[in-house]
Scaffold this active site. Sequence first.
Site, short mmCIF file in Angstrom:
data_model
loop_
_atom_site.label_atom_id
_atom_site.label_comp_id
_atom_site.label_asym_id
_atom_site.label_seq_id
_atom_site.Cartn_x
_atom_site.Cartn_y
_atom_site.Cartn_z
N ASP A 333 0.88 -1.14 0.00
CA ASP A 333 0.00 0.00 0.00
C ASP A 333 0.94 1.21 0.00
O ASP A 333 2.09 1.09 0.40
CB ASP A 333 -0.82 -0.04 1.29
CG ASP A 333 -1.83 1.06 1.36
OD1 ASP A 333 -2.50 1.29 0.36
OD2 ASP A 333 -1.95 1.70 2.42
N ASP A 530 -7.41 -0.88 4.02
CA ASP A 530 -6.89 -2.05 3.32
C ASP A 530 -6.93 -3.33 4.15
O ASP A 530 -6.32 -4.33 3.77
CB ASP A 530 -5.47 -1.78 2.79
CG ASP A 530 -4.52 -1.34 3.86
OD1 ASP A 530 -4.82 -1.56 5.05
OD2 ASP A 530 -3.47 -0.77 3.52
P1 ADP Z 1 -3.64 4.62 -0.20
O1 ADP Z 1 -3.95 3.52 -1.14
O2 ADP Z 1 -2.57 5.50 -0.76
O3 ADP Z 1 -3.33 4.17 1.17
P2 ADP Z 1 -6.42 5.29 0.41
O4 ADP Z 1 -7.07 4.14 -0.27
O5 ADP Z 1 -6.46 5.33 1.88
O6 ADP Z 1 -4.94 5.56 -0.13
O7 ADP Z 1 -7.09 6.62 -0.12
C1 ADP Z 1 -7.10 6.90 -1.52
C2 ADP Z 1 -7.50 8.30 -1.82
O8 ADP Z 1 -8.80 8.55 -1.35
C3 ADP Z 1 -6.64 9.34 -1.17
O9 ADP Z 1 -5.50 9.62 -1.93
C4 ADP Z 1 -7.59 10.52 -1.10
O10 ADP Z 1 -7.64 11.19 -2.35
C5 ADP Z 1 -8.93 9.88 -0.85
N1 ADP Z 1 -9.24 9.82 0.57
C6 ADP Z 1 -9.35 8.72 1.33
N2 ADP Z 1 -9.67 9.02 2.61
C7 ADP Z 1 -9.75 10.35 2.65
C8 ADP Z 1 -10.05 11.30 3.68
N3 ADP Z 1 -10.29 10.92 4.94
N4 ADP Z 1 -10.05 12.61 3.36
C9 ADP Z 1 -9.79 13.01 2.11
N5 ADP Z 1 -9.51 12.19 1.10
C10 ADP Z 1 -9.50 10.88 1.35
MG MG Z 2 -3.60 3.28 3.05
#
Ligand code: ADP
Ligand code: MG
Length: 633
Positions: A333, A530
Amino acid sequence: MNKKQKKTLIRIIISALLLILLTVFNKYLPFLQIGAVRFIVYMIPYIIIGYDILIKAFKGIKNKQVFDEAFLMAVATIGAVVLALYSGSGDYLEAIAVMLFYQVGEWFQSYAVGKSRRNISELMDIRPDYANIEEDGALKRVDPDEVETGSIIIVQPGEKVPIDGIIIEGKSTLNTAALTGESLPRDVKEGEEIISGCINETGLLKIKTTKEFEESTVSKILDLVENASSRKSKSEDFITKFARIYTPAVVYAAVALAFLPPIISLLIGNAPNWNIWVYRALTFLVASCPCALVVSIPLSFFAGIGGASNSGILVKGSNYLELLSKTKIVVFDKTGTLTQGVFEVSGIHHSEISEEKLIEYAALAESASSHPISKSLQKAYGKPVDRTRVSDIKEIGGEGVIAAVDGKQIAAGNDKLMNSLGVSCIDCRSVGTVIHMAIDGKYAGHIVISDIEKPTSKAAVKKLKASGVKETVMLTGDSKAVADKVAASLGIDRVYSELLPGDKVAKIEEILKNKGKNDAVAFVGDGINDAPVLRRADIGIAMGAMGSDAAIEAADIVLMDDDPMQIAKAIRISRKSLRIVYQNIVFSIAIKLLCLLLVALGLANMWLAVFADVGVMILAVFNAIRALFVKNL
Ligand code: ADP
Ligand code: MG
């Protein structure tokens, strides 16, 4: 040494002394030459050293569970005694010596196993015995179990932090070595979170607890380590199955060895030599005992798991250690795993309201989220959040949050979120994670934040490759631009971006489908958005998981700190343990077969057989203990 070990040791010494005395004075004591007296005198050391084995064998037969070690030893030694009586040789020495050696081996094994178990629990000596609370100006020690969430506890220098909480007064240096294997002390001060299991080194800390003891980090870790040995690996299963076939097989082989050759001699008209073949069959039984294998395999896994936990890598069972050693693809991730997950605001564009106000709305709307983005926005806002202004919070994994702030509907998230709300958003040209904002369904600008790579991420990817991992993959919900940039700079082979949590599961399934038959796929994540992927991968590795209970539960391996170098280390530890397991399997079986062959051919006697057996076992146990040493992997 425990009581039982002491007792066995005394028995060993007494019977060994008696054995020596009998051997030395054999010639000078005429009464020893009278058959019945001789028998009784020699049976004294035999019973002293062997009574528990005889009882165990007898019980085994009664419960229809013959064919264990005790059975083998009992049959072989009683057989030797009967043979000595029958042939009139009066040579009982062998039966006693065989029991004696066997007991020496058993004693050594239980001592070594006990010692390494103790070592491991000492290494994991993080269980706090008490918590201090202040009562009428005096400190009072209470059971950590009794402290309610939200209580104030006091941790003095030199004491363990018993319960997770937030520091409300004082500053100090923490030693987290027992938790993370990281020897660098960590400075903490007022307002910071503190996890249980660390040792407070310098200052007095007042802590407001945020969890109950049962739910605190230290309890979670102990549970995990204590339950680890209940999950068996394939290699251990193999031993159980092996023993189930092996023991009856050798018993039948021994019976055949005792009867077939004499019967054949009879048939071809020669005089059968029963004594020789029965003796060989008994020796064969003694030689067949598979104790080296039975003892050293679980011990190797146990030592590997212990060594790993000492380095801050918690493995939930030997099966996972075994799987980990087969890892060929590591999927990461991004946020919080390869990057720090601490974003800095690098720009605010197209804002319809003042920039401060936009940040304020964002921070308030995000106030209940545990996503790194939320933490970063709280930091950028810089003031404590007044939660009474926020209501109706809805977080959509992989998209963002929607909440009511001061009666307005605030949406903060990526373009997916905006699309689902029917808000058209303005694209941002700078590379970074873009948080679009909408107020009451109207676009209100975006905040660009950027995350930085962890300093060791690049080296970690390289070390994984050097540790036998064929491919590294990154999955992220972040934008393609950001994802590609990070992947290129870290040397990640494949990258998939703009994934919703569900898409990540689909991706890992696709990867699992296309992998080689004996390869394992590991997924490393922080448990935020995740956890299902952690569960779905062959091996889920949760990183820096101290905060996230979901991650600890979903993962098979938990890394206590968030250094990606630990992934390669975990794999190396697993490879080392498995190498030792295979060495022990091959070594013990090879020596065993050789011994059996020598015995069947009449080239080895019972002494040699036991000697070889005890020797192999001691070597195998020493080899197993090597798995404990993992510092420099
Ligand atoms: P990663 O795969 O990098 O860990 P996530 O799946 O947690 O990322 O989140 C993916 C995207 O969703 C972030 O890059 C953001 O654009 C958006 N996102 C997720 N959670 C939030 C939040 N709490 N506030 C704002 N944007 C969010
Ligand atoms: Mg993440």
